[in-house]
Design a protein around this motif. Sequence first.
Motif, PDB file in Angstrom:
ATOM      1  N   TRP A  46     -10.025  53.947   8.695  1.00 29.29           N
ATOM      2  CA  TRP A  46     -11.092  53.435   9.102  1.00 29.29           C
ATOM      3  C   TRP A  46     -11.036  52.431   7.918  1.00 29.29           C
ATOM      4  O   TRP A  46     -11.132  51.100   8.283  1.00 29.29           O
ATOM      5  N   SER A  47     -10.234  52.485   6.258  1.00 31.71           N
ATOM      6  CA  SER A  47     -10.460  51.572   5.717  1.00 31.71           C
ATOM      7  C   SER A  47      -9.000  50.299   5.520  1.00 31.71           C
ATOM      8  O   SER A  47      -9.824  49.536   5.340  1.00 31.71           O
ATOM      9  N   PHE A  48      -8.626  50.793   5.496  1.00 31.92           N
ATOM     10  CA  PHE A  48      -7.279  50.150   6.486  1.00 31.92           C
ATOM     11  C   PHE A  48      -7.432  48.908   6.635  1.00 31.92           C
ATOM     12  O   PHE A  48      -7.044  47.613   7.210  1.00 31.92           O
TER      13      PHE A  48
ATOM     14  N   LEU B  30      -5.301  53.672  -1.916  1.00 34.95           N
ATOM     15  CA  LEU B  30      -3.480  53.309  -1.478  1.00 34.95           C
ATOM     16  C   LEU B  30      -3.898  52.639  -0.698  1.00 34.95           C
ATOM     17  O   LEU B  30      -3.169  51.859   0.211  1.00 34.95           O
ATOM     18  N   SER B  31      -4.380  52.751   0.738  1.00 37.63           N
ATOM     19  CA  SER B  31      -4.710  51.950   1.915  1.00 37.63           C
ATOM     20  C   SER B  31      -4.667  50.189   1.780  1.00 37.63           C
ATOM     21  O   SER B  31      -3.978  49.663   2.144  1.00 37.63           O
ATOM     22  N   PHE B  32      -5.647  50.297   0.014  1.00 37.65           N
ATOM     23  CA  PHE B  32      -6.141  48.505  -0.270  1.00 37.65           C
ATOM     24  C   PHE B  32      -4.933  47.992  -1.042  1.00 37.65           C
ATOM     25  O   PHE B  32      -4.428  46.906  -0.787  1.00 37.65           O
ATOM     26  N   ILE B  33      -4.010  49.638  -1.707  1.00 40.05           N
ATOM     27  CA  ILE B  33      -2.693  49.245  -1.673  1.00 40.05           C
ATOM     28  C   ILE B  33      -1.785  48.998  -1.115  1.00 40.05           C
ATOM     29  O   ILE B  33      -0.613  47.183  -1.126  1.00 40.05           O
ATOM     30  N   SER B  34      -1.803  49.839  -0.637  1.00 33.34           N
ATOM     31  CA  SER B  34      -0.366  48.927   1.692  1.00 33.34           C
ATOM     32  C   SER B  34      -1.028  48.305   1.700  1.00 33.34           C
ATOM     33  O   SER B  34      -0.977  46.739   2.365  1.00 33.34           O
TER      34      SER B  34
END
Length: 501
Positions: free
Chosen positions: A294-296, A403-407
């Motif tokens: 959801w966040s990604f 981790l999603s933010f970094i991706s």
Amino acid sequence: MMKLSNLLLFVLPVIISVIFTYFTYVNLLTVWIAFGVWLSMVVGFFIFINYYSVSKRSKKYYMPLAGKIQNYRIASFVTSFNEDPKIVESTLISVKNVTQKYGKVFLLDDSTNEEIRKELENFCKKNDIIYFHRENRKGFKAGAINEALKKIEDSFDLVAIFDADQRPLEGFFEQVIPYFSDPKVALVQIPQNYTETYTKIAQGAKYQQEPFLRIIMRGRSGYSAFSLGSGSVFRISALKDVGYFAEYSITEDAATSIKLNEKGYKTVYADVGLIWYGEPPEDLSAYLTQQSRWSFGYFQLLGEMLKSNLSFSQFFDYFSGFLYWVKEGPITILEFISPIIFLSLRIPIVKINPILYVLLYIPYLIITIVLFSFSVKEKGEYGLKGFYYHQVVEYLEFYAITLSFISWIFRRKIPFKVTPKGVVSRNFKLIIPHLIFIILLSLSDILGIIWYLTSTSIILKAAIIVNIFWSTYQIPFLLGGILASRTYNIEKPKYTEIVSK
């Protein structure tokens, strides 16, 4: 063309935080933490302003008591990807029961497990359900829906979409169809319902959804409400007008809703219990998989938001969702680090009078808590228990969201994963970051108390107290999250097959 007002709103939290950081940072080594501290407060304020706005709008929310049932042809899509066949089959029967007067039921099965695929295909043949299967998974769920829509679009007026574990109640379409008498209505969204809450994580996931479903989506109804991926009924001609579902995003539901909103279509949220079954994530692994996806997906939406022709208010509604995920991920880590650095290493982060900080920030904090409490006071299921469980699961997700933010920052793709259902497991590795921060925060508290007892400066003592408060405040929620992820003491009843031939 990008709207200047929307672009300004996007950069404003960063600009404000940079200004505050410039006037208060102590040294270049910790300037990034100082920026994070200010960004946390500024982003929190923007999120609160938006929440206050939609909560006021939610008070005006109403549902029509009756409406004209028009003769729409409806295609009901059930989407599946390697799901438990028994769960899918039960959902198909429920969907067929509500659809048979209006149209046909389609199973869009992207399963790669041949055994599951064959069982579902045979079930569909026996129950007069149209079975679609693709050899490739281009566009994932959105791609499957688009392929099916292009095959049937001239035969149907509306398309309803259900996840494999979301079962509609009888009378579903009788309550949904009247909304489409307004030709500008492109979407009617029914709230999801988590009923299978047999673990602490599942309960927390349900409570986390309550303010969103009962307040935020109500306040956005008719204006900036968005599809939740299941329990969504779309006008097919509107989907065709915006180029069908957005296949570039793993949260295709929200991305498609933005395209509909910017085209001037209305997206309606009908807050009525028309879904009688739903499986939330039952363990930490499943929960983090869901929140990561959801966040990604929401991070991916930023470009779509900025390029869109949304009004300022609509943009603010969507942008606040982006801010929420940023705050729950990387900003939360900075909120952990700041008191740890100050109390453990005795390195100041910002130059600000702590007494002035308390006098200015504490009233704001109290006001936000009181207003939030009043906004959810009528939601009897929520209460103090709901607030605690809500915070507990949000503290569990910071690592996965970061981790999603970094991706997203580095333009990496993350694989599409369906939230696992029906299987509860423990994975110690997933709570290691939380254990580390509990230890560091607790140690910081001890060192802070020692520092306080040996200090003679009133200002320094006040600063120590402020940091001990924020350090200590986070520990119960982190600890509660760990306990919730390790405890499965609620017995789940044996699954009863309800499929009838």
